[in-house]
Write an enzyme that holds these catalytic residues in place. Structure first.
Site, short mmCIF file in Angstrom:
data_model
loop_
_atom_site.label_atom_id
_atom_site.label_comp_id
_atom_site.label_asym_id
_atom_site.label_seq_id
_atom_site.Cartn_x
_atom_site.Cartn_y
_atom_site.Cartn_z
N ASP A 185 1.03 -1.17 -0.16
CA ASP A 185 -0.20 0.13 0.26
C ASP A 185 1.02 1.21 -0.23
OD1 ASP A 185 0.98 -0.60 2.53
OD2 ASP A 185 -1.04 -0.53 3.69
N ASP A 222 -7.74 -2.45 14.74
CA ASP A 222 -9.16 -2.27 13.39
C ASP A 222 -9.21 -3.48 12.91
OD1 ASP A 222 -8.24 -1.76 11.81
OD2 ASP A 222 -8.97 0.56 11.63
C1 GLP Z 1 -0.42 -0.38 8.94
C2 GLP Z 1 0.18 -1.30 7.05
C3 GLP Z 1 -0.25 -2.12 7.85
C4 GLP Z 1 0.08 -2.15 9.03
C5 GLP Z 1 -0.89 -1.76 10.63
C6 GLP Z 1 0.12 -2.14 11.90
O1 GLP Z 1 -2.38 0.71 8.11
N1 GLP Z 1 -0.81 -0.08 6.51
O2 GLP Z 1 -0.28 -2.85 6.73
O3 GLP Z 1 0.16 -3.77 9.21
O4 GLP Z 1 0.14 -1.12 9.96
O5 GLP Z 1 1.27 -1.24 11.73
P1 GLP Z 1 2.28 -1.53 12.74
O6 GLP Z 1 2.93 -3.14 12.29
O7 GLP Z 1 3.05 -0.96 13.31
O8 GLP Z 1 1.39 -2.03 14.26
#
Ligand code: GLP
Length: 260
Positions: free
Chosen positions: A66, A135
């Site tokens: 993304d 979420d």
């Molecule tokens: C963002 C990314 C996701 C990721 C999520 C959780 O929203 N687009 O791909 O899984 O964050 O991030 P973290 O691993 O920092 O908790």
């Protein structure tokens, strides 16, 4: 779905083992890279294997999940720059071997379709690394995302922007409101999905993903329909699981010949 509950360091090593096996056995492997803090230890482990053991990425391609829409090209939180800093520029990918959705494209729908085509042209993703949002989102597929969705523009939820504000000087207003993200159906086409989650803030999302009913309200539940998913979690992220003892028992008694 295989659930492995272990310490963070072990989780990173297990994920790196799976990536290493792919890199060492496939002529043209295709990796899926996730941003976020969760995969960081995996990327550190892979970088160290590259530096110390000669693990090479030179024959591989990679696709990011993304990207924020409208973020400046040189912004350190542009996912393209994050992935470069975390893994891509630390190993020996060939030039232009790491692909990301074009969040600054004038025509975002066309950029989304082109991204899908690029993944297909590469022969699909062999191993996709995933994190999970509090979420239950994967990539940026927020609650309510179609389980059949493809790469497209999504609006981030307030919760995700609050969660990600820590990367933007703690200021939620600096977090872009829109993104381009692989869809849930896009992610489901990868051959092997390796999701890593640590910490108590992820416990409810992890419980829903593994043990809840499949629902767009918790997008990661779609992974229950995938034939090869590995979920790597620490004790805190596993703290709401109803069958935690069973997952621990299964992994402890796993046959030696069976990889992740
Ligand atoms: C963002 C990314 C996701 C990721 C999520 C959780 O929203 N687009 O791909 O899984 O964050 O991030 P973290 O691993 O920092 O908790």
């Amino acid at each position: 779905m295989e659930v492995v509950i272990a310490e963070e360091r072990t989780l990173a090593e297990l994920a790196a083992d799976a990536v290493e096996r792919l890199l060492r056995t496939e002529a043209a492997p295709v990796l899926g890279l996730a941003t976020g803090s969760s995969p960081l230890r995996i990327y550190d482990e892979l970088t160290s294997r590259h530096t110390s053991d000669g693990l090479s990425f030179a024959h591989a391609q990679a696709f990011m999940l993304d990207e924020y829409v409208g973020i400046a090209d040189d912004h350190p939180q542009r996912y393209r720059n994050v992935i470069d800093a975390q893994i891509a520029a630390r190993v020996d990918f060939a030039p232009r071997a790491v692909h990301g959705p074009e969040g600054s494209a004038a025509d975002l729908a066309a950029a989304s379709a082109e991204y899908e085509e690029a993944i297909a042209e590469a022969g699909g993703i062999d191993l996709q690394i995933l994190g999970i949002g509090t979420d239950g989102h994967i990539a940026f597929n927020e609650p309510g995302s179609s389980l059949a969705s493809r790469t497209r523009v999504k609006t981030l939820t307030k919760q995700t922007r609050l969660d990600n504000a820590r990367f933007f000087d703690g200021d939620v207003d600096q977090v872009p409101p829109l993104c381009l993200t692989q869809g849930l159906a896009t992610i489901m086409e990868a051959k092997h999905l390796v999701l890593i989650a640590t910490g108590g803030a992820k416990a409810e999302a992890v419980h829903q993903m593994i043990e809840g009913p499949v629902s767009a309200m918790w997008p990661a539940t779609v992974l229950q329909m995938h034939p090869h998913v590995t979920v790597l979690i620490d004790d805190a992220a596993a703290s709401r699981l109803q069958l935690a003892d069973y997952y621990r028992h299964s992994y402890a008694n796993k046959p030696d010949w069976q990889h992740l």
